[in-house]
Design a protein around this motif. Structure first.
Motif, PDB file in Angstrom:
ATOM      1  N   GLN A  64       0.831  -1.207   0.000  1.00  0.00           N
ATOM      2  CA  GLN A  64       0.000   0.000   0.000  1.00  0.00           C
ATOM      3  C   GLN A  64       0.863   1.254   0.000  1.00  0.00           C
ATOM      4  N   LYS A  80      -8.003   7.130  -0.903  1.00  0.00           N
ATOM      5  CA  LYS A  80      -7.524   7.133   0.485  1.00  0.00           C
ATOM      6  C   LYS A  80      -7.146   5.708   0.880  1.00  0.00           C
ATOM      7  N   PRO A  81      -6.334   5.551   1.923  1.00  0.00           N
ATOM      8  CA  PRO A  81      -5.983   4.192   2.365  1.00  0.00           C
ATOM      9  C   PRO A  81      -7.193   3.327   2.700  1.00  0.00           C
ATOM     10  N   SER A  82      -8.281   3.934   3.139  1.00  0.00           N
ATOM     11  CA  SER A  82      -9.480   3.147   3.458  1.00  0.00           C
ATOM     12  C   SER A  82     -10.143   2.581   2.206  1.00  0.00           C
ATOM     13  N   ASN A  83      -9.778   3.089   1.016  1.00  0.00           N
ATOM     14  CA  ASN A  83     -10.336   2.599  -0.239  1.00  0.00           C
ATOM     15  C   ASN A  83      -9.595   1.387  -0.791  1.00  0.00           C
ATOM     16  N   LYS A  85      -8.158  -2.454  -0.376  1.00  0.00           N
ATOM     17  CA  LYS A  85      -8.362  -3.724   0.340  1.00  0.00           C
ATOM     18  C   LYS A  85      -7.481  -4.801  -0.288  1.00  0.00           C
ATOM     19  N   TYR A  99     -13.321   3.537  -4.988  1.00  0.00           N
ATOM     20  CA  TYR A  99     -13.489   4.893  -4.484  1.00  0.00           C
ATOM     21  C   TYR A  99     -14.532   5.642  -5.310  1.00  0.00           C
TER      22      TYR A  99
END
Length: 127
Positions: A64, A80-83, A85, A99
């Motif tokens: 990542q 964003k990092p939350s996008n 997986k 995203y």
């Protein structure tokens, strides 16, 4: 005998209508181009990661980090990092990036782009 010559061509009104339609199309294009340009940067970064040797053995946090370094070059601001997986697959990782981008179009109307892509990252770095 006298013949009347008739003029042919666009009237001022029809020219303005065509001009407005073309201008509106260009305006929409200016709003959509950055969204799709960013998406192609994401795809390019994922394909570049897939060619890295040993990427399938790396920890997801390291992969990542490498991904976001590649995106920083193209000034990507919506991912964003939350996008991001990761799923473990047989010989490495399946990296998914999902995203959404929202841009104001006119007044309270927005244009929304939802982008979802993935890339398999194998042990030997071959796509």
């Amino acid at each position: 005998m006298k013949t009347m010559n008739t003029q042919r061509g666009m009237t001022l009104t029809s020219f303005l209508v065509v001009l407005i339609v073309v201008a509106f199309g260009l305006y929409i294009g200016m709003k959509l181009f950055p969204m799709y340009s960013e998406y192609y940067s994401v795809r390019s970064a994922l394909k570049g990661l897939a060619k890295e040797p040993g990427v399938g053995n790396m920890e997801p946090a390291r992969v990542q980090e490498m991904f976001f370094k590649r995106l920083d070059i193209s000034f990507s601001e919506n991912v964003k990092p939350s996008n991001v997986k990761f799923e473990r697959v047989g010989g490495g990782w399946n990296m998914k990036v999902n995203y959404e981008v929202r841009r104001q179009l006119i007044g309270n109307l927005d244009v929304v782009g939802k982008f979802d892509t993935h890339q398999e990252l194998t042990l030997n770095g071959v796509d």
